[in-house]
Motif scaffolding. Structure first.
Motif, PDB file in Angstrom:
ATOM      1  N   LYS A  68     -33.838   3.309  -4.365  1.00 30.22           N
ATOM      2  CA  LYS A  68     -33.903   2.290  -3.661  1.00 30.22           C
ATOM      3  C   LYS A  68     -33.330   1.048  -4.248  1.00 30.22           C
ATOM      4  CE  LYS A  68     -36.889   0.141  -0.199  1.00 30.22           C
ATOM      5  NZ  LYS A  68     -37.727   0.329   0.871  1.00 30.22           N
ATOM      6  N   ALA A  69     -33.649   0.922  -5.398  1.00 27.96           N
ATOM      7  CA  ALA A  69     -33.186  -0.310  -6.031  1.00 27.96           C
ATOM      8  C   ALA A  69     -31.616  -0.327  -6.163  1.00 27.96           C
ATOM      9  CB  ALA A  69     -33.833  -0.480  -7.550  1.00 27.96           C
ATOM     10  N   VAL A  70     -31.169   0.624  -6.209  1.00 27.66           N
ATOM     11  CA  VAL A  70     -29.456   0.876  -6.281  1.00 27.66           C
ATOM     12  C   VAL A  70     -29.194   0.334  -4.883  1.00 27.66           C
ATOM     13  CG1 VAL A  70     -27.593   2.364  -6.162  1.00 27.66           C
ATOM     14  CG2 VAL A  70     -29.235   2.294  -8.377  1.00 27.66           C
ATOM     15  N   GLY A  71     -29.623   1.055  -3.645  1.00 25.70           N
ATOM     16  CA  GLY A  71     -29.325   0.722  -2.532  1.00 25.70           C
ATOM     17  C   GLY A  71     -29.552  -0.818  -2.019  1.00 25.70           C
ATOM     18  N   LEU A  72     -30.627  -1.411  -2.489  1.00 25.78           N
ATOM     19  CA  LEU A  72     -30.647  -2.945  -2.084  1.00 25.78           C
ATOM     20  C   LEU A  72     -29.791  -3.752  -2.982  1.00 25.78           C
ATOM     21  CD1 LEU A  72     -34.698  -3.007  -2.328  1.00 25.78           C
ATOM     22  CD2 LEU A  72     -33.314  -3.268  -0.416  1.00 25.78           C
ATOM     23  N   ALA A  73     -29.465  -3.116  -4.299  1.00 26.45           N
ATOM     24  CA  ALA A  73     -28.445  -3.885  -5.011  1.00 26.45           C
ATOM     25  C   ALA A  73     -27.024  -3.964  -4.268  1.00 26.45           C
ATOM     26  CB  ALA A  73     -28.531  -3.520  -6.256  1.00 26.45           C
ATOM     27  N   ALA A  74     -26.572  -2.851  -3.727  1.00 28.30           N
ATOM     28  CA  ALA A  74     -25.556  -2.647  -3.193  1.00 28.30           C
ATOM     29  C   ALA A  74     -25.468  -3.525  -1.878  1.00 28.30           C
ATOM     30  CB  ALA A  74     -25.037  -1.338  -2.887  1.00 28.30           C
ATOM     31  N   ARG A  75     -26.472  -3.412  -0.972  1.00 27.19           N
ATOM     32  CA  ARG A  75     -26.311  -4.236   0.201  1.00 27.19           C
ATOM     33  C   ARG A  75     -26.213  -5.846   0.130  1.00 27.19           C
ATOM     34  NH1 ARG A  75     -28.311   0.681   1.130  1.00 27.19           N
ATOM     35  NH2 ARG A  75     -28.209   1.616   3.314  1.00 27.19           N
ATOM     36  N   GLN A  76     -27.064  -5.970  -0.971  1.00 26.34           N
ATOM     37  CA  GLN A  76     -27.282  -7.624  -1.402  1.00 26.34           C
ATOM     38  C   GLN A  76     -25.810  -8.075  -1.975  1.00 26.34           C
ATOM     39  OE1 GLN A  76     -30.897  -7.673  -3.633  1.00 26.34           O
ATOM     40  NE2 GLN A  76     -32.041  -7.301  -1.719  1.00 26.34           N
ATOM     41  N   ASN A  77     -25.011  -7.120  -2.370  1.00 26.50           N
ATOM     42  CA  ASN A  77     -23.777  -7.626  -3.135  1.00 26.50           C
ATOM     43  C   ASN A  77     -22.823  -6.967  -2.573  1.00 26.50           C
ATOM     44  OD1 ASN A  77     -25.084  -9.427  -5.752  1.00 26.50           O
ATOM     45  ND2 ASN A  77     -26.238  -7.344  -5.408  1.00 26.50           N
ATOM     46  N   PRO A  78     -22.223  -7.094  -1.426  1.00 31.45           N
ATOM     47  CA  PRO A  78     -21.248  -6.272  -0.820  1.00 31.45           C
ATOM     48  C   PRO A  78     -20.000  -6.426  -1.636  1.00 31.45           C
ATOM     49  CG  PRO A  78     -21.713  -8.058   0.688  1.00 31.45           C
ATOM     50  CD  PRO A  78     -22.928  -7.987  -0.291  1.00 31.45           C
ATOM     51  N   ASP A  79     -19.585  -7.525  -2.344  1.00 31.60           N
ATOM     52  CA  ASP A  79     -18.302  -7.729  -3.062  1.00 31.60           C
ATOM     53  C   ASP A  79     -18.243  -7.157  -4.390  1.00 31.60           C
ATOM     54  OD1 ASP A  79     -17.210  -9.058  -0.613  1.00 31.60           O
ATOM     55  OD2 ASP A  79     -18.202 -10.955  -1.468  1.00 31.60           O
ATOM     56  N   ALA A  80     -19.423  -6.570  -4.784  1.00 34.72           N
ATOM     57  CA  ALA A  80     -19.493  -5.990  -6.191  1.00 34.72           C
ATOM     58  C   ALA A  80     -18.413  -5.005  -6.301  1.00 34.72           C
ATOM     59  CB  ALA A  80     -21.041  -5.645  -6.499  1.00 34.72           C
ATOM     60  N   GLU A  81     -18.067  -4.898  -7.707  1.00 33.49           N
ATOM     61  CA  GLU A  81     -16.918  -3.728  -7.771  1.00 33.49           C
ATOM     62  C   GLU A  81     -17.380  -2.339  -8.381  1.00 33.49           C
ATOM     63  OE1 GLU A  81     -13.736  -4.963 -10.495  1.00 33.49           O
ATOM     64  OE2 GLU A  81     -13.570  -6.864  -9.631  1.00 33.49           O
ATOM     65  N   GLY A  82     -18.983  -2.634  -8.849  1.00 36.67           N
ATOM     66  CA  GLY A  82     -19.715  -1.616  -9.370  1.00 36.67           C
ATOM     67  C   GLY A  82     -21.135  -2.121  -9.545  1.00 36.67           C
ATOM     68  N   LEU A  83     -22.189  -0.898  -9.944  1.00 34.94           N
ATOM     69  CA  LEU A  83     -23.195  -0.966 -10.404  1.00 34.94           C
ATOM     70  C   LEU A  83     -23.588  -0.537 -11.821  1.00 34.94           C
ATOM     71  CD1 LEU A  83     -25.185   0.095  -7.287  1.00 34.94           C
ATOM     72  CD2 LEU A  83     -25.028  -2.119  -7.918  1.00 34.94           C
ATOM     73  N   ILE A  84     -24.071  -1.374 -12.782  1.00 39.62           N
ATOM     74  CA  ILE A  84     -24.406  -1.046 -14.017  1.00 39.62           C
ATOM     75  C   ILE A  84     -26.157  -0.748 -13.882  1.00 39.62           C
ATOM     76  CG2 ILE A  84     -24.786  -1.483 -16.532  1.00 39.62           C
ATOM     77  CD1 ILE A  84     -21.794  -2.809 -16.145  1.00 39.62           C
ATOM     78  N   LEU A  85     -26.379   0.486 -14.205  1.00 41.66           N
ATOM     79  CA  LEU A  85     -27.803   0.905 -14.465  1.00 41.66           C
ATOM     80  C   LEU A  85     -28.480   0.566 -15.831  1.00 41.66           C
ATOM     81  CD1 LEU A  85     -28.118   4.040 -12.338  1.00 41.66           C
ATOM     82  CD2 LEU A  85     -27.864   1.773 -11.526  1.00 41.66           C
ATOM     83  N   MET A  86     -29.419  -0.134 -16.390  1.00 40.43           N
ATOM     84  CA  MET A  86     -29.562  -0.268 -17.469  1.00 40.43           C
ATOM     85  C   MET A  86     -30.124   0.997 -18.215  1.00 40.43           C
ATOM     86  SD  MET A  86     -29.328  -3.261 -18.845  1.00 40.43           S
ATOM     87  CE  MET A  86     -28.872  -4.822 -18.354  1.00 40.43           C
ATOM     88  N   ASN A  87     -29.430   1.101 -19.338  1.00 39.50           N
ATOM     89  CA  ASN A  87     -29.850   2.460 -20.045  1.00 39.50           C
ATOM     90  C   ASN A  87     -29.143   3.676 -19.353  1.00 39.50           C
ATOM     91  OD1 ASN A  87     -32.478   0.801 -20.852  1.00 39.50           O
ATOM     92  ND2 ASN A  87     -31.112   1.177 -22.570  1.00 39.50           N
ATOM     93  N   HIS A  88     -28.500   3.605 -18.266  1.00 40.96           N
ATOM     94  CA  HIS A  88     -28.309   4.675 -17.274  1.00 40.96           C
ATOM     95  C   HIS A  88     -26.931   4.818 -16.748  1.00 40.96           C
ATOM     96  CE1 HIS A  88     -30.245   8.388 -15.830  1.00 40.96           C
ATOM     97  NE2 HIS A  88     -30.023   8.048 -14.791  1.00 40.96           N
TER      98      HIS A  88
END
Length: 680
Positions: free
Chosen positions: A170-190
């Motif tokens: 859910k945290a990943v889904g929210l982050a993507a929706r709130q940042n539609p222009d992002a090039e990627g997601l970095i998960l801490m330690n993951h």
């Protein structure tokens, strides 16, 4: 990082085939994923059971490996049943796994990844997630967020650390929706997540960001370069001396298989002045923790004698176990049972790294992971200091109920699992049959023979059938003390030690006593007696260092108890071998070392011992033709049975395994019942 994508292989390919190709490209790069790590997916229209159009997501199946994955390992899940879960506030792991099983288009498909919801909640068609070394170096340091921002600015979104499951998804889904222009997601330690309109675009975006991270780290390290740590040109102690002692201490509960690494990169890391602190921070990612435990054991050798090494290692292991027990007590909840307190990695500066597992594959996985962890630590130290999971988060990952449940599903181990066997004369005949049979029951086998090419064929067959590194081949002349010593050193270096010796190599010279030449007599004694002595001596040295017992099995012969005409050189030497076995049983008993012998008779099929010349001479001794020889031997035993190499292998398996732990000094005929040869 090299972008490996080539359009040709997947031109006009389906989305699923493109996804498989993406996996293979990712799997080729170990700094992206290792041994089953990483996940990818693609969303596609499909028809359900009733022919109605639905959208599905092909997601990597749990436990599959990106380097070798095939389309059937991508289960399809219904997105119209997955996406509504995003509106929930919470969901237990157990409920999530059960729910996803019901979302499968095909109920017989592999179980979908634990990250299925994470991929399903992302509003992109193709998604790729890896645990790339470069990104972990950015997130696993004291600066963390600041370091990532310095590298990428605001082009990527940072997601705090959570265990895999609903909360992270859910945290990943929210982050993507709130940042539609992002090039990627970095998960801490993951790790890193990228996406695209198809698998190629997701892959290209991934490689682009990883390359930027690698260049950023390289620049930082160049600014701080002070020269590589120096390591000794020769080891403080030979690893072959340490390995059996270490293996014995680690095998007090269950035997383990070791893998050794003294590559220049590993020795350089072990020479770091901050080794004792940098290695005790934790794993690079929770996925690694499941294989490596939280910390490696670092051992500074203070003494170089075998007894001194034993004391040194025992004390270090005792401290490690005590620390693990404290860690468990501080973080466990009522009802939780502590896992074993053994390290999975042992680092000895000036010598090398040992990793351990239930088999060679498990030990190799740990080794591969920690070799990459070394690089991550070195890079993170250059970026401000290595930092990773808190003790609480590490414990939650190690004792994650879903992973603990997997342990309960493991099949029962075979009789010779975790065991190491060396077989002489194993390129053909009885030796080959025994090597195969021991491997089938779980043993790791050193296949030795004067015919090195033949030995390699047997070892290759065992590896093909039984798995990674389950056998190696060595050319061995059992009459050469230096070759024998080298072979047993190789056993220690490759697997950590020895549990079973099958002393099988032999020759069968023929001739009446008054016609024998001295060199024929001497050669029979050299191979059929002294050869057994040399491999026995080397085996006992290792088994005593290990201190966990062992089994020595001698291929004697029916001629020990019933010698044959014109077979004097053979029968006398073999009688000496039998007496050697009895002496070993007497001397080895106090150490839990068993010694037994097999007395086969007339094993023709696949045997290099029964040459055409030997057959002709034995037929002449009995006054029959060569063609009549097999039937002659069959008719003279009580069962009127043909005895095969596989029959002897079954008897060897019995003596090697747990069903004969109270048997030593025994002689077991495998001859169909030759009454003249009854042990008496």
């Amino acid at each position: 990082m090299l972008n490996r994508w080539q359009t040709g292989p997947v031109l006009n390919a389906s989305a699923l085939d493109q996804l498989v190709y993406q996996s293979r490209m990712v799997g080729e790069e170990e700094s992206l994923v290792l041994w089953g790590g990483g996940n990818n997916s693609v969303k596609e229209p499909a028809l359900d059971l009733l022919g109605q159009p639905v959208e599905v997501m092909y997601i990597k199946g749990s436990g599959s490996d990106m380097k070798s994955i095939v389309p059937a390992q991508y289960p399809a899940v219904r997105l119209d049943w997955v996406r509504p879960l995003f509106e929930r506030d919470e969901m237990s792991d157990e409920d999530m796994v059960a729910y996803l099983a019901r979302c499968l288009m095909d109920p017989t498909s592999p179980r979908p990844s634990i990250e299925t919801l994470l991929h399903g909640f992302l509003p992109y068609r193709a998604v790729l997630h890896t645990h790339t070394d470069a990104i972990l170096a950015l997130t696993n340091n004291e600066g963390r967020e600041e370091t990532v921002r310095e590298c990428f600015g605001d082009r990527v979104v940072l997601v705090p650390y959570y265990l895999p499951g609903f909360k992270l998804s859910k945290a990943v889904g929210l982050a993507a929706r709130q940042n539609p222009d992002a090039e990627g997601l970095i998960l801490m330690n993951h790790g890193l997540i990228t996406w695209g309109n198809d698998p190629q675009e997701a892959y290209n975006n991934h490689i682009k960001l990883v390359t930027e991270a690698e260049e950023f780290i390289r620049a930082k390290r160049n600014q701080q370069f002070q020269g590589a740590p120096l390591f000794p040109a020769s080891p403080v102690v030979e690893p072959e001396t340490i390995a059996p002692i270490l293996r014995g201490l680690l095998s007090a509960d269950k035997p383990v298989i070791l893998e050794f690494d003294n590559s220049p990169e590993t020795l350089e890391f072990l020479a770091r002045p901050d080794l004792a602190t940098a290695t005790q921070v934790g794993p690079a990612t929770p996925d690694h923790l499941l294989y490596t435990k939280r910390f490696p054991l670092v051992v500074e050798l203070l003494e170089t004698s075998p007894e001194g090494i034993r004391n040194n290692l025992a004390q270090a292991l005792g401290r490690y176990a005590a620390a693990y027990q404290e860690y468990f007590a501080a973080n466990s909840k009522a009802g939780e049972t502590m896992l074993d307190a053994l390290p999975r990695i042992v680092l000895v500066p000036g010598v090398g790294m040992w990793t351990l597992g239930k088999d060679s594959r498990a030990a190799r996985i740990v080794a591969d992971i920690y070799r990459h962890t070394m690089q991550i630590i070195a890079n993170a130290q250059a970026l401000g200091g290595y930092a990773t999971l808190s003790p609480e988060n590490a414990f939650s990952a190690e004792y994650w109920p879903l992973e603990l449940y997997k342990l309960t599903l493991l099949p029962k181990e075979k009789d010779l699992a975790r065991r190491i066997a060396l077989v002489t004369g194993a390129a053909s005949g009885i030796g080959r049959a025994i090597a195969r049979r021991l491997a089938e029951e779980g043993a790791h086998v050193i296949v030795t023979d004067l015919n090195g090419e033949g030995a390699e064929l047997v070892a290759a067959e065992i590896r093909q059938k039984n798995g990674l590194n389950r056998a190696i081949a060595l050319t061995l002349n059992v009459t050469d003390p230096e070759q024998v010593e080298a072979a047993f050193k190789t056993a220690c270096r490759t697997y950590g030690g020895l549990d079973i010796l099958v002393s099988n190599a032999g020759i069968a010279p023929v001739g009446a006593i008054d016609k024998l030449q001295l060199h024929e007599w001497d050669l029979s004694l050299a191979i059929n007696t002294t050869g057994h002595f040399l491999v026995t001596r080397a085996s006992l040295d290792i088994l005593k260092k290990q201190g966990i017992g062992g089994s020595l099995i001698y291929n004697a012969t029916k001629n020990v108890t019933a010698p044959g005409k014109d077979f004097g050189a053979y029968s006398v030497a073999k009688a000496a071998e039998a007496q050697l076995c009895r002496i070993v049983a007497i001397e080895g008993g106090e150490f839990g070392i068993r010694a037994n012998m097999l007395n086969p008779d007339a094993i023709f099929e696949g045997s290099s011992l029964w040459s055409e010349d030997l057959k002709a001479k034995r037929a002449a001794a009995y006054g029959i033709s060569v063609a009549e020889l097999p039937n002659f031997y069959r008719q003279r035993n009580l069962l009127k049975a043909e005895v095969t190499a596989e029959d002897v292998a079954e008897a060897a398996l019995f003596l090697a395994g747990p069903r004969a732990t109270k048997t030593t000094g025994a002689m077991i005929p495998v001859d169909g019942g030759v009454k003249e040869a009854f042990p008496r």
